[in-house]
Design a protein around this motif. Structure first.
Motif, PDB file in Angstrom:
ATOM      1  N   GLN A  30      39.588  44.002 -26.949  1.00 20.65           N
ATOM      2  CA  GLN A  30      38.706  43.221 -26.829  1.00 20.65           C
ATOM      3  C   GLN A  30      37.947  43.629 -25.628  1.00 20.65           C
ATOM      4  O   GLN A  30      36.548  43.220 -25.237  1.00 20.65           O
ATOM      5  CB  GLN A  30      39.257  41.933 -26.459  1.00 20.65           C
ATOM      6  N   ALA A  31      38.581  44.954 -25.081  1.00 21.22           N
ATOM      7  CA  ALA A  31      37.793  46.172 -24.253  1.00 21.22           C
ATOM      8  C   ALA A  31      36.444  46.756 -25.092  1.00 21.22           C
ATOM      9  O   ALA A  31      36.295  46.652 -26.209  1.00 21.22           O
ATOM     10  CB  ALA A  31      38.828  47.001 -23.212  1.00 21.22           C
ATOM     11  N   SER A  32      35.778  47.091 -23.726  1.00 18.44           N
ATOM     12  CA  SER A  32      34.402  47.681 -24.573  1.00 18.44           C
ATOM     13  C   SER A  32      34.466  49.278 -24.317  1.00 18.44           C
ATOM     14  O   SER A  32      34.343  49.215 -22.704  1.00 18.44           O
ATOM     15  CB  SER A  32      33.206  46.800 -24.059  1.00 18.44           C
ATOM     16  N   TYR A  79      26.095  53.233 -26.652  1.00 17.28           N
ATOM     17  CA  TYR A  79      26.986  52.618 -28.649  1.00 17.28           C
ATOM     18  C   TYR A  79      27.926  52.624 -27.723  1.00 17.28           C
ATOM     19  O   TYR A  79      28.491  53.181 -27.593  1.00 17.28           O
ATOM     20  CB  TYR A  79      27.175  54.229 -29.036  1.00 17.28           C
ATOM     21  N   VAL A  80      28.471  51.814 -28.407  1.00 16.30           N
ATOM     22  CA  VAL A  80      29.893  50.736 -27.852  1.00 16.30           C
ATOM     23  C   VAL A  80      30.422  50.898 -29.447  1.00 16.30           C
ATOM     24  O   VAL A  80      30.788  51.178 -30.767  1.00 16.30           O
ATOM     25  CB  VAL A  80      29.965  48.847 -27.895  1.00 16.30           C
ATOM     26  N   LEU A  81      31.962  52.005 -28.858  1.00 13.70           N
ATOM     27  CA  LEU A  81      33.090  52.094 -30.477  1.00 13.70           C
ATOM     28  C   LEU A  81      34.219  51.568 -30.705  1.00 13.70           C
ATOM     29  O   LEU A  81      34.295  50.379 -29.580  1.00 13.70           O
ATOM     30  CB  LEU A  81      33.654  53.507 -29.121  1.00 13.70           C
ATOM     31  N   LEU A  82      34.156  51.298 -31.736  1.00 11.94           N
ATOM     32  CA  LEU A  82      34.417  50.226 -32.556  1.00 11.94           C
ATOM     33  C   LEU A  82      36.432  50.519 -32.643  1.00 11.94           C
ATOM     34  O   LEU A  82      36.419  51.394 -32.141  1.00 11.94           O
ATOM     35  CB  LEU A  82      34.265  50.269 -33.582  1.00 11.94           C
ATOM     36  N   PRO A  83      37.289  49.736 -32.280  1.00  6.59           N
ATOM     37  CA  PRO A  83      38.260  49.680 -32.152  1.00  6.59           C
ATOM     38  C   PRO A  83      38.623  51.272 -33.513  1.00  6.59           C
ATOM     39  O   PRO A  83      39.198  52.472 -32.686  1.00  6.59           O
ATOM     40  CB  PRO A  83      38.998  48.683 -32.165  1.00  6.59           C
TER      41      PRO A  83
END
Length: 254
Positions: free
Chosen positions: A179-181, A237-241
């Protein structure tokens, strides 16, 4: 005599491929910068306007508008940061675990290097939260963190954007809550006029090559830069897990 067929069949170094792609990309950007300066044009945005960070991120829909003074990710925070300091602050939380948070300002690398190496007890884990800032300071401080054998960590609901992922990459081990971004984008080089724009291309290329070399040193796949280079400075751009795993920020699942 050299066997041309054998030479041509050898795969190119992946770093070399990335650098070549960046070179071509940056030359195109340089041409647009100069054209924009000459004709008063603004660089075009690629694709539709991105939604705010408060909108959930899904695969293929990961670009969000980014204003560090306003935007926060949608995940429920483990700790409300309030107003983050305008330069990095090192705070002991528990034993050898410290928080490192705030904007990354010019001069922070030298200042924090002294604080980290002189801290008692010596840090073995740094919990990060930062909207980013000075790339050069992030790279320099990241090398100090790696040299000192310190781990990095991200907590649920907290964020690490822009230059901050370079600090995250420096950890000898990296723990990132799902749940970190973590997000990347193009680095902003300020307002351009004709002469700076003409000469900026070389500096941009040198800077991006330094970033990719650094990521490779830290065990991160430099191909993560494809997302940074295609995302404007006013977006993230948010990296997915799964991408954090693919690019080496976290260990791959068995």
């Amino acid at each position: 005599m050299t066997d041309t067929a054998d030479t041509e069949s050898k795969p190119r170094n992946p770093i070399a491929r990335v650098l070549m792609g960046v070179l071509i990309f940056q030359l195109g950007i340089g041409g647009l910068l100069i054209l924009g300066d000459m004709q008063g044009l603004r660089l075009p945005s690629f694709g539709p306007d991105a939604p705010r960070l408060t909108e959930p991120v899904r695969p293929g829909d990961q670009r969000r508008t980014f204003r560090p003074d306003r935007d926060r990710p949608v995940t429920q925070p483990a700790r409300d940061p309030g107003e983050l300091p305008n330069r990095l602050v090192l705070t002991q939380t528990d034993g050898t675990t410290y928080r490192l948070e705030g904007e990354i300002s010019a001069g922070d690398a030298d200042r924090l290097a002294g604080l980290i190496t002189q801290a008692d007890p010596r840090p073995d884990t740094l919990i990060l939260q930062s909207p980013g800032g000075s790339v050069q300071d992030a790279l320099a401080l990241g090398r100090v963190i790696r040299r000192e054998g310190i781990s990095t960590q991200m907590l649920a609901g907290e964020f690490c954007y822009s230059a901050c992922p370079y600090l995250l990459a420096s950890g000898t081990t990296r723990t990132i809550d799902t749940q970190a971004s973590v997000g990347v984008h193009q680095h902003y080089f300020g307002q351009n006029t004709f002469l700076p724009a003409a000469f900026a291309v070389e500096d941009i290329q040198r800077g991006q090559a330094e970033v990719m070399t650094y990521l490779d040193e830290m065990g991160i796949d430099p191909l993560v830069m494809q997302h940074a280079l295609s995302t404007p400075p006013d977006e993230i751009y948010v990296l997915l897990p799964e991408e954090l795993e693919t690019y080496g920020f976290i260990q791959k699942s068995e």
